[in-house]
Design a protein around this motif. Sequence first.
Motif, PDB file in Angstrom:
ATOM      1  N   MET A  94     -24.510  14.764 -12.528  1.00  0.00           N
ATOM      2  CA  MET A  94     -24.130  15.060 -13.914  1.00  0.00           C
ATOM      3  C   MET A  94     -22.791  14.415 -14.255  1.00  0.00           C
ATOM      4  O   MET A  94     -22.618  13.858 -15.345  1.00  0.00           O
ATOM      5  N   ALA A  95     -21.842  14.462 -13.318  1.00  0.00           N
ATOM      6  CA  ALA A  95     -20.540  13.846 -13.546  1.00  0.00           C
ATOM      7  C   ALA A  95     -20.698  12.339 -13.715  1.00  0.00           C
ATOM      8  O   ALA A  95     -20.029  11.721 -14.567  1.00  0.00           O
ATOM      9  N   GLU A  96     -21.575  11.728 -12.934  1.00  0.00           N
ATOM     10  CA  GLU A  96     -21.827  10.283 -13.031  1.00  0.00           C
ATOM     11  C   GLU A  96     -22.431   9.940 -14.391  1.00  0.00           C
ATOM     12  O   GLU A  96     -22.021   8.968 -15.029  1.00  0.00           O
ATOM     13  N   LEU A  97     -23.395  10.758 -14.851  1.00  0.00           N
ATOM     14  CA  LEU A  97     -23.997  10.520 -16.167  1.00  0.00           C
ATOM     15  C   LEU A  97     -22.957  10.670 -17.278  1.00  0.00           C
ATOM     16  O   LEU A  97     -22.929   9.879 -18.223  1.00  0.00           O
ATOM     17  N   GLY A 154     -19.356   8.106 -21.242  1.00  0.00           N
ATOM     18  CA  GLY A 154     -18.027   8.020 -21.836  1.00  0.00           C
ATOM     19  C   GLY A 154     -17.413   9.372 -22.156  1.00  0.00           C
ATOM     20  O   GLY A 154     -16.436   9.444 -22.890  1.00  0.00           O
ATOM     21  N   ILE A 155     -17.972  10.420 -21.630  1.00  0.00           N
ATOM     22  CA  ILE A 155     -17.415  11.754 -21.851  1.00  0.00           C
ATOM     23  C   ILE A 155     -16.308  11.974 -20.833  1.00  0.00           C
ATOM     24  O   ILE A 155     -16.512  11.846 -19.635  1.00  0.00           O
TER      25      ILE A 155
END
Length: 151
Positions: free
Chosen positions: A103-106, A111-112
């Motif tokens: 999830m962190a990678e996505l 760009g979040i």
Amino acid sequence: MSDKKKTVEVVVFENPQKRKKKIASEQEKSDNKSTSQPPGFNQKQAKYDIRKLGIYGMDKKNKDKAMVDLLVELGAKPPKNRCYHITEYQKMMKVKKQEEEAMAELERKAGIKKKQVKANRKRNKDDLLPHLDGQAGFYKDGVQFVKKLKR
């Protein structure tokens, strides 16, 4: 002969508090007989019935969870946390960590930006020293003591 006998007057004491209760219960009975309608619509009971009906339409896993939630709302104690074997728990944590990293990678690719947590900085030796006020050492009984700092 009967004329000469006086009739005895009997006085019966009625407790006014009990008499009020008796009169009230008689009025309720007469009201119930005159109006044969069911009592008013109970919204709490209807809400409970609708929720229970919805629970019955769920699959087994969701039904159990929904019933537990309903019972907790009605005042039951929530269930205790489930215990896991250490290897099973470690596998679960590993999968959870992988999901969080994915999830962190996505989010990074999208760009979040997340708030960065400041790492605990290591303290220097200078941070541990007492506050210097321009005076070398300390005074005790009129004598100044000075310690040599080891660096």
